[in-house]
Scaffold this motif. Structure first.
Motif, PDB file in Angstrom:
ATOM      1  N   THR A   1       0.811  -1.203   0.000  1.00  0.00           N
ATOM      2  CA  THR A   1       0.000   0.000   0.000  1.00  0.00           C
ATOM      3  C   THR A   1       0.851   1.264   0.000  1.00  0.00           C
ATOM      4  N   PHE A   2       1.976   1.226   0.698  1.00  0.00           N
ATOM      5  CA  PHE A   2       2.773   2.434   0.869  1.00  0.00           C
ATOM      6  C   PHE A   2       4.185   2.251   0.333  1.00  0.00           C
ATOM      7  N   ALA A   3       4.698   3.333  -0.238  1.00  0.00           N
ATOM      8  CA  ALA A   3       6.097   3.428  -0.675  1.00  0.00           C
ATOM      9  C   ALA A   3       6.397   4.918  -0.791  1.00  0.00           C
ATOM     10  N   SER A   4       7.644   5.245  -1.070  1.00  0.00           N
ATOM     11  CA  SER A   4       7.984   6.669  -1.158  1.00  0.00           C
ATOM     12  C   SER A   4       7.311   7.349  -2.348  1.00  0.00           C
ATOM     13  N   SER A   5       6.907   6.563  -3.341  1.00  0.00           N
ATOM     14  CA  SER A   5       6.101   7.091  -4.451  1.00  0.00           C
ATOM     15  C   SER A   5       5.257   5.950  -5.005  1.00  0.00           C
ATOM     16  N   ASP A   6       4.211   6.295  -5.729  1.00  0.00           N
ATOM     17  CA  ASP A   6       3.350   5.278  -6.330  1.00  0.00           C
ATOM     18  C   ASP A   6       4.152   4.357  -7.259  1.00  0.00           C
ATOM     19  N   ALA A   7       5.071   4.935  -7.990  1.00  0.00           N
ATOM     20  CA  ALA A   7       5.872   4.155  -8.942  1.00  0.00           C
ATOM     21  C   ALA A   7       6.762   3.122  -8.246  1.00  0.00           C
TER      22      ALA A   7
END
Length: 157
Positions: free
Chosen positions: A13-19
């Motif tokens: 669900t989470f990361a530093s950016s969607d990519a």
């Protein structure tokens, strides 16, 4: 010719950016499962594979690659990210089909593009829903620019 459109596997669900969102373990497993199903449908191998540059799509392809025949051409395609323009992507895909004349094309992409792209290729079809790792098959006739929806496969588990 046959066009397969796939939504990437389940991603974090989470990361530093969607990519940069990566696949979950379940996403890898179900993408590999779908590759085995797709392999049973392929009679001539894979001519062209387009993969979104986003991490989860790249990892989906990596999870699938060992179960599928090596594609004649594998491309990272910037236009097939989640916010790609379906009309533009359909025109680009049709141009590639005209030039390269592949028998089979696989796209590994994202919502909402996968649904809108399917509707662009199959006249009169509403954009279908894609769960993660699902695949739609379209029979496409380049001579008439017409696509026919064949089937949709969803992972189990």
């Amino acid at each position: 010719m046959r066009i397969y459109i796939m939504r990437h596997g389940e991603a974090e669900t989470f990361a530093s950016s969607d990519a940069e969102r990566s696949l979950t373990e379940r996403g890898e497993r179900l993408s590999a499962q779908m590759a085995e199903q797709l392999a049973l449908q392929l009679t001539t191998g894979l001519d062209l594979v387009w993969v979104s540059p986003y991490l989860r799509a790249q990892q989906t392809w990596q999870a699938m690659a060992s179960a599928l025949p090596e594609p004649k051409r594998l491309m990272d395609v910037e236009e097939i990210t989640p916010y790609g323009d379906a009309e533009h992507v359909a025109a680009y895909l049709k141009a590639m089909i005209t030039i390269e004349q592949p028998e089979t094309v696989l796209l590994v992409s994202h919502l909402p593009l996968v649904g809108y792209l399917t509707a662009e290729l199959v006249a009169g079809m509403q954009p279908p829903m894609f769960i993660t790792s699902s695949i739609i098959a379209i029979d496409f006739l380049p001579e008439t620019d017409a696509g026919e929806f064949l089937w949709q496969a969803n992972p189990e588990g």
